[in-house]
Design a protein around this motif. Structure first.
Motif, PDB file in Angstrom:
ATOM      1  N   TRP A 106      21.849  63.292  94.777  1.00 27.23           N
ATOM      2  CA  TRP A 106      22.624  63.025  96.006  1.00 27.23           C
ATOM      3  C   TRP A 106      21.786  62.512  97.180  1.00 27.23           C
ATOM      4  CZ3 TRP A 106      27.904  62.959  96.307  1.00 27.23           C
ATOM      5  CH2 TRP A 106      28.586  63.480  95.213  1.00 27.23           C
ATOM      6  N   TRP A 107      20.457  62.633  97.070  1.00 34.28           N
ATOM      7  CA  TRP A 107      19.621  62.280  98.239  1.00 34.28           C
ATOM      8  C   TRP A 107      19.810  60.818  98.664  1.00 34.28           C
ATOM      9  CZ3 TRP A 107      17.242  64.177 102.259  1.00 34.28           C
ATOM     10  CH2 TRP A 107      16.310  63.388 102.946  1.00 34.28           C
ATOM     11  N   TRP A 108      19.572  59.892  97.727  1.00 38.60           N
ATOM     12  CA  TRP A 108      19.616  58.473  98.114  1.00 38.60           C
ATOM     13  C   TRP A 108      21.022  58.035  98.501  1.00 38.60           C
ATOM     14  CZ3 TRP A 108      15.263  56.428  99.600  1.00 38.60           C
ATOM     15  CH2 TRP A 108      14.059  56.891  99.067  1.00 38.60           C
ATOM     16  N   PRO A 109      22.062  58.413  97.721  1.00 36.46           N
ATOM     17  CA  PRO A 109      23.422  58.038  98.161  1.00 36.46           C
ATOM     18  C   PRO A 109      23.759  58.597  99.548  1.00 36.46           C
ATOM     19  CG  PRO A 109      23.447  58.677  95.851  1.00 36.46           C
ATOM     20  CD  PRO A 109      22.072  59.005  96.359  1.00 36.46           C
TER      21      PRO A 109
ATOM     22  N   PHE B 207      24.908  56.052 105.828  1.00 35.44           N
ATOM     23  CA  PHE B 207      24.767  55.564 107.212  1.00 35.44           C
ATOM     24  C   PHE B 207      24.976  54.058 107.325  1.00 35.44           C
ATOM     25  CE2 PHE B 207      22.648  59.619 107.088  1.00 35.44           C
ATOM     26  CZ  PHE B 207      23.083  60.209 108.260  1.00 35.44           C
ATOM     27  N   GLY B 208      25.152  53.401 106.180  1.00 40.06           N
ATOM     28  CA  GLY B 208      25.414  51.963 106.211  1.00 40.06           C
ATOM     29  C   GLY B 208      24.155  51.151 106.062  1.00 40.06           C
ATOM     30  N   PRO B 209      24.305  49.811 105.973  1.00 34.87           N
ATOM     31  CA  PRO B 209      23.156  48.929 105.746  1.00 34.87           C
ATOM     32  C   PRO B 209      22.114  49.080 106.852  1.00 34.87           C
ATOM     33  CG  PRO B 209      25.105  47.667 106.393  1.00 34.87           C
ATOM     34  CD  PRO B 209      25.551  49.073 106.167  1.00 34.87           C
TER      35      PRO B 209
ATOM     36  N   PRO C 279      11.560  52.867 100.099  1.00 36.94           N
ATOM     37  CA  PRO C 279      12.635  51.873 100.210  1.00 36.94           C
ATOM     38  C   PRO C 279      13.949  52.362  99.588  1.00 36.94           C
ATOM     39  CG  PRO C 279      11.012  51.200  98.565  1.00 36.94           C
ATOM     40  CD  PRO C 279      10.468  52.438  99.213  1.00 36.94           C
ATOM     41  N   ILE C 280      15.029  51.986 100.225  1.00 36.07           N
ATOM     42  CA  ILE C 280      16.368  52.339  99.720  1.00 36.07           C
ATOM     43  C   ILE C 280      16.823  51.225  98.785  1.00 36.07           C
ATOM     44  CG2 ILE C 280      18.795  52.635 100.445  1.00 36.07           C
ATOM     45  CD1 ILE C 280      17.680  53.900 103.052  1.00 36.07           C
ATOM     46  N   ASP C 281      17.425  51.594  97.669  1.00 33.97           N
ATOM     47  CA  ASP C 281      17.883  50.587  96.702  1.00 33.97           C
ATOM     48  C   ASP C 281      19.244  50.040  97.154  1.00 33.97           C
ATOM     49  OD1 ASP C 281      18.705  49.068  94.603  1.00 33.97           O
ATOM     50  OD2 ASP C 281      18.695  50.690  93.105  1.00 33.97           O
TER      51      ASP C 281
ATOM     52  N   VAL D  46      28.252  49.674  94.615  1.00 30.89           N
ATOM     53  CA  VAL D  46      29.282  50.691  94.873  1.00 30.89           C
ATOM     54  C   VAL D  46      30.364  50.099  95.785  1.00 30.89           C
ATOM     55  CG1 VAL D  46      29.733  52.956  95.893  1.00 30.89           C
ATOM     56  CG2 VAL D  46      27.690  52.621  94.517  1.00 30.89           C
ATOM     57  N   LEU D  47      29.934  49.341  96.809  1.00 27.25           N
ATOM     58  CA  LEU D  47      30.916  48.743  97.733  1.00 27.25           C
ATOM     59  C   LEU D  47      31.803  47.726  97.020  1.00 27.25           C
ATOM     60  CD1 LEU D  47      29.571  50.215 100.055  1.00 27.25           C
ATOM     61  CD2 LEU D  47      29.550  48.105 101.334  1.00 27.25           C
ATOM     62  N   LYS D  48      31.238  47.077  96.000  1.00 26.60           N
ATOM     63  CA  LYS D  48      32.025  46.067  95.261  1.00 26.60           C
ATOM     64  C   LYS D  48      32.995  46.719  94.287  1.00 26.60           C
ATOM     65  CE  LYS D  48      30.044  42.908  92.886  1.00 26.60           C
ATOM     66  NZ  LYS D  48      28.683  42.708  92.334  1.00 26.60           N
TER      67      LYS D  48
END
Ligand code: FAQ
Length: 331
Positions: A205-208, A213-215, A276-278, A285-287
């Protein structure tokens, strides 16, 4: 007379009524006045609020699903009661937020229809599965924790109805965050198996949670204008950083490891520096290609269908009462 009017010099910079109205509107925002539903507002301001409040409302409603999935499997009556109350609170938040959106002249039915046909966005975080009981603690701790970090500043949003709805929502989110952390603390002080379950949940759950917070600010389309309008008070990256700074010590207290090998404390800056965030995962996920997007929409569609008779009965009841009121007035 008409010819004279046409001959009048047209200075492109001459202020129009619209320019003056925009200037007055911005001056009210700059003076920290609240904008209320009947006040004049630029169409783009109205549309930005409808977009953000609707996405927020949908997130609360879809957000009931991952945790709702564990109500029947909660390990004790106390945990079950707490979880039911929490999920019910999220439903309530959705209702306040749809009401706030309606003050901007959009019908709730229209917003719900956009969600059900897959056109409206809701928070990326709710497209991840809840695989173990530790996920319930982690959602309260991280997801509600991120939600509070993002939503406390929204209590000062320039649009009155949204700001006021956020006050109560934040109080409830704060209870949610604490119940999640307390659950994690219980697991962290439990057996080796329970600690491993807590660590595994944090790993997933950390990275998601950071993506909630958005891009990053360089890619955020709406931040600059939303900050000028004081809809947003901080940028996505600023809030993400605050969340990391607050949460890493909490993980340490639990004896858990944040799954970021590059994470380090920069004492000079007084902040944690993260790896870095992937963003490719976020965009997928947004798509609609996250682990649970299809499942979530299918669940909402089926709930909407199952509730059809209730909506029809409520509408018939309201119509009947309106009819008797009309008859009483006529008589
Ligand atoms: N997921 O230009 P920006 C909760 C979209 S409630 C999906 O930075 P903006 C409670 C964004 O909409 C969680 N889409 O946009 C709970 C835009 O798309 P568009 C929800 C995202 O609006 C807990 C595009 O990317 N909270 O958790 C996401 O300035 C537990 C470009 O982005 C809120 O909605 C995302 N993570 O900033 C419930 C708070 N991030 O419309 C149950 C209010 C960005 O152009 C259980 N919203 N996008 O097609 C906000 O503060 C803002 O809307 C942001 C995004 C910060 C989310």
């Amino acid at each position: 007379m008409y010819t004279q009017a046409l001959d009048a010099p047209q200075t492109p910079s001459a202020p129009t009524d619209e320019d003056e109205r925009l200037e007055r509107f911005q001056a009210r925002i700059d003076a920290d006045e609240k904008i209320e539903p009947k006040d004049w507002m630029p169409e783009a301001y109205r549309q930005t609020l409808i977009r953000q409040i609707a996405q927020h409302a949908h997130s609360e409603i879809v957000g009931m699903l991952p945790e709702g999935n564990w109500i029947t499997r909660a390990p004790s009556l106390r945990r079950k009661a707490v979880l039911i109350a929490k999920v019910q609170d999220e439903g309530g938040h959705g209702m306040y937020l749809y009401s706030a959106a309606e003050t901007l002249g959009v019908a709730r039915g229209e917003l719900v229809a956009q969600l059900l046909i897959g056109r409206a966005k809701y928070s990326s975080i709710f497209n991840y599965p809840t695989l173990t009981w530790a996920d319930i603690g982690t959602i309260g701790w991280l997801v509600d924790g991120a939600a509070i970090m993002n939503q406390i500043p929204l209590c000062r949003c320039s649009y009155g109805p949204y700001a006021r709805a956020m006050v109560r929502i934040c109080k409830e989110e704060s209870f949610h965050q604490r119940q999640g952390y307390e659950l994690m603390l219980t697991l962290a002080r439990g057996s080796a198996e329970q600690r491993a379950m807590a660590q595994d949940a944090l790993n997933r759950w950390w990275w998601p949670s950071l993506m909630m917070f958005g891009p990053s600010d360089t890619d955020s389309v709406h931040t600059a204008q939303s900050m000028r309008w004081k809809i947003k008070r901080f940028t996505n990256d600023e809030l993400r950083q605050r969340f990391i700074d607050a949460t890493v010590p909490q993980a340490e207290y639990l004896g858990l490891t944040v799954p970021d090998p590059e994470l380090r404390f920069d004492a000079a800056a007084g902040h944690y520096v993260h790896g870095p965030i992937d963003w490719s995962e976020f965009h997928a996920v947004l798509k609609g290609d996250g682990p649970c997007n299809r499942e979530r929409l299918a669940a909402r569609r089926s709930a909407h269908e199952a509730g059809r008779w209730v909506r029809e009965a409520a509408a018939a009841y309201a119509e009947k009462h309106a009819g008797s009121a009309r008859a009483a007035q006529a008589g």
